[in-house]
Design a protein around this motif. Sequence first.
Motif, mmCIF file in Angstrom:
data_model
loop_
_atom_site.group_PDB
_atom_site.id
_atom_site.type_symbol
_atom_site.label_atom_id
_atom_site.label_comp_id
_atom_site.label_asym_id
_atom_site.label_seq_id
_atom_site.Cartn_x
_atom_site.Cartn_y
_atom_site.Cartn_z
ATOM 1 N N ALA A 163 -0.838 -8.519 8.220
ATOM 2 C CA ALA A 163 -1.675 -8.087 7.090
ATOM 3 C C ALA A 163 -0.879 -7.115 6.233
ATOM 4 N N ASP A 164 -1.224 -5.819 6.256
ATOM 5 C CA ASP A 164 -0.561 -4.853 5.384
ATOM 6 C C ASP A 164 0.480 -4.004 6.106
ATOM 7 N N GLU A 165 0.686 -4.219 7.428
ATOM 8 C CA GLU A 165 1.590 -3.383 8.201
ATOM 9 C C GLU A 165 2.820 -4.166 8.664
ATOM 10 N N ILE A 166 3.980 -3.536 8.550
ATOM 11 C CA ILE A 166 5.199 -4.055 9.164
ATOM 12 C C ILE A 166 5.355 -3.334 10.496
ATOM 13 N N MET A 167 5.330 -4.090 11.577
ATOM 14 C CA MET A 167 5.292 -3.500 12.921
ATOM 15 C C MET A 167 6.579 -3.831 13.664
ATOM 16 N N ILE A 168 7.159 -2.802 14.301
ATOM 17 C CA ILE A 168 8.381 -2.980 15.077
ATOM 18 C C ILE A 168 8.014 -3.614 16.425
ATOM 19 N N LYS A 169 8.772 -4.606 16.822
ATOM 20 C CA LYS A 169 8.451 -5.363 18.034
ATOM 21 C C LYS A 169 8.966 -4.674 19.302
ATOM 22 N N ASN A 170 8.396 -5.116 20.422
ATOM 23 C CA ASN A 170 8.899 -4.795 21.771
ATOM 24 C C ASN A 170 8.959 -3.299 22.049
ATOM 25 N N ASN A 171 7.990 -2.567 21.505
ATOM 26 C CA ASN A 171 7.909 -1.115 21.737
ATOM 27 C C ASN A 171 9.172 -0.383 21.302
ATOM 28 N N ALA A 172 9.929 -0.986 20.405
ATOM 29 C CA ALA A 172 11.136 -0.339 19.894
ATOM 30 C C ALA A 172 10.785 0.516 18.681
ATOM 31 N N ASN A 213 -5.268 -13.628 4.085
ATOM 32 C CA ASN A 213 -5.916 -13.209 5.330
ATOM 33 C C ASN A 213 -7.435 -13.264 5.233
ATOM 34 N N LYS A 214 -7.933 -13.567 4.018
ATOM 35 C CA LYS A 214 -9.367 -13.720 3.758
ATOM 36 C C LYS A 214 -10.123 -12.445 4.126
ATOM 37 N N ILE A 215 -9.586 -11.321 3.641
ATOM 38 C CA ILE A 215 -10.213 -10.027 3.894
ATOM 39 C C ILE A 215 -10.251 -9.219 2.598
ATOM 40 N N TYR A 216 -11.158 -8.245 2.562
ATOM 41 C CA TYR A 216 -11.243 -7.335 1.423
ATOM 42 C C TYR A 216 -10.610 -5.985 1.748
ATOM 43 N N GLY A 217 -10.199 -5.817 3.013
ATOM 44 C CA GLY A 217 -9.736 -4.507 3.451
ATOM 45 C C GLY A 217 -8.236 -4.357 3.535
ATOM 46 N N ASN A 218 -7.471 -5.204 2.840
ATOM 47 C CA ASN A 218 -6.020 -5.029 2.820
ATOM 48 C C ASN A 218 -5.698 -3.730 2.083
ATOM 49 N N TRP A 219 -5.134 -2.756 2.802
ATOM 50 C CA TRP A 219 -4.880 -1.440 2.221
ATOM 51 C C TRP A 219 -4.011 -1.540 0.968
ATOM 52 N N VAL A 220 -2.945 -2.338 1.083
ATOM 53 C CA VAL A 220 -1.977 -2.414 -0.019
ATOM 54 C C VAL A 220 -2.609 -3.050 -1.248
ATOM 55 N N PHE A 221 -3.356 -4.124 -1.063
ATOM 56 C CA PHE A 221 -3.967 -4.798 -2.211
ATOM 57 C C PHE A 221 -4.972 -3.890 -2.909
ATOM 58 N N ASN A 222 -5.633 -3.017 -2.139
ATOM 59 C CA ASN A 222 -6.585 -2.095 -2.750
ATOM 60 C C ASN A 222 -5.875 -1.043 -3.598
ATOM 61 N N THR A 223 -4.766 -0.466 -3.076
ATOM 62 C CA THR A 223 -4.077 0.557 -3.870
ATOM 63 C C THR A 223 -3.353 -0.062 -5.062
ATOM 64 N N VAL A 224 -2.746 -1.254 -4.871
ATOM 65 C CA VAL A 224 -2.108 -1.934 -6.002
ATOM 66 C C VAL A 224 -3.164 -2.305 -7.044
ATOM 67 N N GLY A 225 -4.343 -2.710 -6.534
ATOM 68 C CA GLY A 225 -5.428 -3.025 -7.459
ATOM 69 C C GLY A 225 -5.829 -1.820 -8.296
ATOM 70 N N MET A 226 -5.937 -0.640 -7.658
ATOM 71 C CA MET A 226 -6.283 0.565 -8.421
ATOM 72 C C MET A 226 -5.188 0.913 -9.422
ATOM 73 N N SER A 227 -3.902 0.674 -9.051
ATOM 74 C CA SER A 227 -2.815 0.980 -9.981
ATOM 75 C C SER A 227 -2.851 0.054 -11.187
ATOM 76 N N SER A 228 -3.471 -1.115 -11.049
ATOM 77 C CA SER A 228 -3.579 -2.040 -12.179
ATOM 78 C C SER A 228 -4.431 -1.463 -13.302
ATOM 79 N N TYR A 229 -5.190 -0.409 -13.009
ATOM 80 C CA TYR A 229 -5.971 0.278 -14.038
ATOM 81 C C TYR A 229 -5.185 1.466 -14.615
ATOM 82 N N GLY A 230 -3.873 1.527 -14.246
ATOM 83 C CA GLY A 230 -3.027 2.576 -14.780
ATOM 84 C C GLY A 230 -2.894 3.787 -13.884
#
Length: 704
Positions: A489-498, A600-617
Motif C-alpha cells: 500500500a503506502d509503506e516500503i517495508m524492509i524484509k526479513n527483520n533487517a 488497493n481499493k481503499i480510501y485510507g492510502n496515507w500518501v494519496f490523501n496527502t498528495v490529494g491535499m497538495s493538489s489544492y496548493g
Amino acid sequence: MKKYFFFILFFSFVFLSACNDSSLDEQPIDEQPTLESLAEEIKESIIFPKTTAENLHLPTTLTLTKATVSLKWQSSNEDAISLNGTIHPGLVAKQTNLKATMTYQGEDLLIDFGFVTVAPWETSFVIAQIKQQIMLPKTTNTDVVLPTSVRVDQTNIPLTWQSSLPAVLSNEGQVFALVNDTSVLLSVLAVVNNTTISFEYGSLTVLALSAEERIAKAKAQISLPSETKTDLILPKNIDGVAINWFSSHPKIFTNKGEWTYQETDTTVALTAVFSYGGLYEEETYLLDILTYTDEERLSKAYDQLSLPSTAEQNLELPIALAYGVTATWLSSHPHIISNAGIVNLNEKENTVTLTATLKSGAKTMEKEFEITTKAISPSEVHFNGHMYTHRINDFILDGTNGLTINNKQVVLTDTSTAGTYESKIINTSPFTILVGSWSAISSTDATVELKVRVRVNGVWSSYLSYSAWGFGRQNAMLNQDGGVASMNADEIMIKNNAQANAFQFQVTLRRNNVTTASPRLWLVGIALTIPNYSFPVDVSGLPNFVDYDVPKLYQHDVPTIGNSICSIASSTMLLLYHGHTFTNPLPHQETAALFRDYGNKIYGNWVFNTVGMSSYGETSYVKKIYSWDELRYHLVHVGPVALSIKGDTGVYKTNGHLIVVRGYEIIGSETYVITNDPNIKGVYYKFPLATFLNFTRNVIYVVE
C-alpha cells in the motif's frame, strides 16, 4: 674240441672271481651335520604357540640326532616373556620375538622362532586387581569418598559408581541417612582398554541419624561471610534437611541470596529455618550488605561504558549510568560528532575524540573514545533525523533532464513531455519502514510519479513506485516486490527483520504533450520508522491550551462508503480549515473519488490523501512522529493534523482509523487531546492523554 671248452670255462670263472673280490675292499664313512641342518631339527623340536597364558620352556642345551648343542635365548620384549620363559601378562596383550643363538663345535647360528603373544589378564583377575586398590568402610553416616580412578599395571582406569539406593547414598558418595540403618549395594563401571566392564563392589551400610542429628549436621555445613557485595548461594537442602531463608531486607538482599545495589551499607538478618521429620529449628545470621565505594562505582561504570570505533549514524551517548554514576560528554570536533552524539558524515573519514567525564559523589573519572566517521561519496549526503523533506532549494536542475524551476516549483521545460530528477544517496539511521510522499499540482493529463529504493546491508532494492498520480485520475497503487524490500500500500517495508541505512528517490513529471500545462512539484517527503529512536523536543514554554477551530465532518453522513472514508473525512476537514470550499454539501463525498486508491481499493492510502491535499496548493506530506511532546510542539508551531490510530479508544475499537488532532488542554495534572473524530456522532471529542497514547500509531498528515 673238448679241451677247448674246458679252457674257456676255466678262464671265465677266474675273470668273474676277480670282479667280486674288488668290492670287498670298500668301507662306509659317517658325515658331520651342518649348522643349518641342526637349526632345522631344533625348529622341528621346539614349537611355540602363537598365544600363550602359560610359561614357556626355553632349554639351554638340546640333544639332537647327531649332536648336542647349546642355546642362548633372546626376547625382544622381556616385559612379555623373560629369558627363562616366564610370562608377564597384564591389562593388554604383549608380544615378543623369541630367538636363540645355537652353538655347535665353536660355531654360532641365530635361530628365529617368530613372535609369541602373551594373553591379557582374564576379566575376573582385572576386577580382583581393581578391588585391591579400593578401601571403603563397611558402615558410615558421613559422605564417602568413592575413587574415580585406580592404577593397575601402570595404567589409570576410570571408575564410575552406581548406587542401588542413590536417595540414601548417591553415585558420588553423598550420604542421605534414613530413619533406619540401610544397606546399599555399590556397583562399579570400569573402562579398561576402551571396554567397559561392570562388577559389584559390595554393600555399605548407611547408619541412621535422628532428626536433631540431621539438622545439627546441616547447620555445621552452613558457612556465610560476615559481609558481601555480591550474590551468595544459599543452600535449600542439605542431606534431606530442607532450609528456607528469610531476609529482613529482601529489596537489598533477597531470600534467594541476590545482592542488590544500594546507596549505603545495610545490615541484614538472614534467618534459616531447618526442617526434617516434623522438627523445625531456626538460625539467624547477620550479614553486612556493602554498597560500592565511589571509586568502585566509577570503575564498574567505566568498564560497562562502550562505544563503537566507527560511526556512520548517530551515537547514543548515555548520561545516566549504572550505580548512580552520571556522564557528561565532550567532542573534540563537535561539527562532526556533536556533544549529543549527532554524526555528520562528509566525503572523508574523520577521527573524533569523545571524552566522557564520569562522576560519583565527589569522585570523577574520564574515559576517551576514538571514533572514526565513515566517508561518503560526493553522490551521497547524510541525514540524521526521521523526517526528510526535499524542498525546492534542494533541487539542482539545469534543464538537461527535461526539468527546470519556475516560480519556486519544479516543472517540465517548454519542449519536454517528461523529465526525471534523481536525488543523491541519503544515508540515514537504520530504519525498517519508509513512507514517501510529495506536494504537487497535477491533472488528468499531467502526472507526478515518486519512486524510492533502499539499501540493506550494502544491497539496493529496485525502485518501488508510488504510481504516476494525477489529480482527477483513477490513481492506483500496486503492491511490489523490490528484493530486499517490498511496497505494501503506502509503506516500503524492509524484509526479513533487517534494517536499511540509506534511500534514494526519483521523481518523474509527465504530460501528454507540450501544450498541456506541466505538473508542478515543490516537495518530496520521506518518513522513516527507526527502531529504538528518540527525538527530544523542548516543550518548555508551550501553552497549556491549544485548539484550532477545524470544521467537523461525520463520515457516516456519506451514503454507501461512509464507514470507509475516515481518512478522506479527516483530510477534507483539514482542507476546510485551510479555507478551501467545495460545491458538494458533503465535501468528503467529493474528495473521496479524488483521493481513492483504485489499485488497493481503499480510501485510507496515507500518501494519496496527502498528495490529494497538495493538489489544492497545500504543502502536505506524511510524517512519522516519536512522542506526544513532538506532536504537541507541532500543534503549537504548525497546526492541526490528521492522525492514524489503532486499538481501543474507550469509545470504540478499531483496526485502523484516522482522526483530526486539533489541539490539547492541560488541566492540573491531566492532559486531554482535542480531536475531530469522524466516527463519533458530533465529531468533537476530547481523549485523556493516557487513552490517546494507547491507540495512536504516530503517523500524521501534515499541512504546513
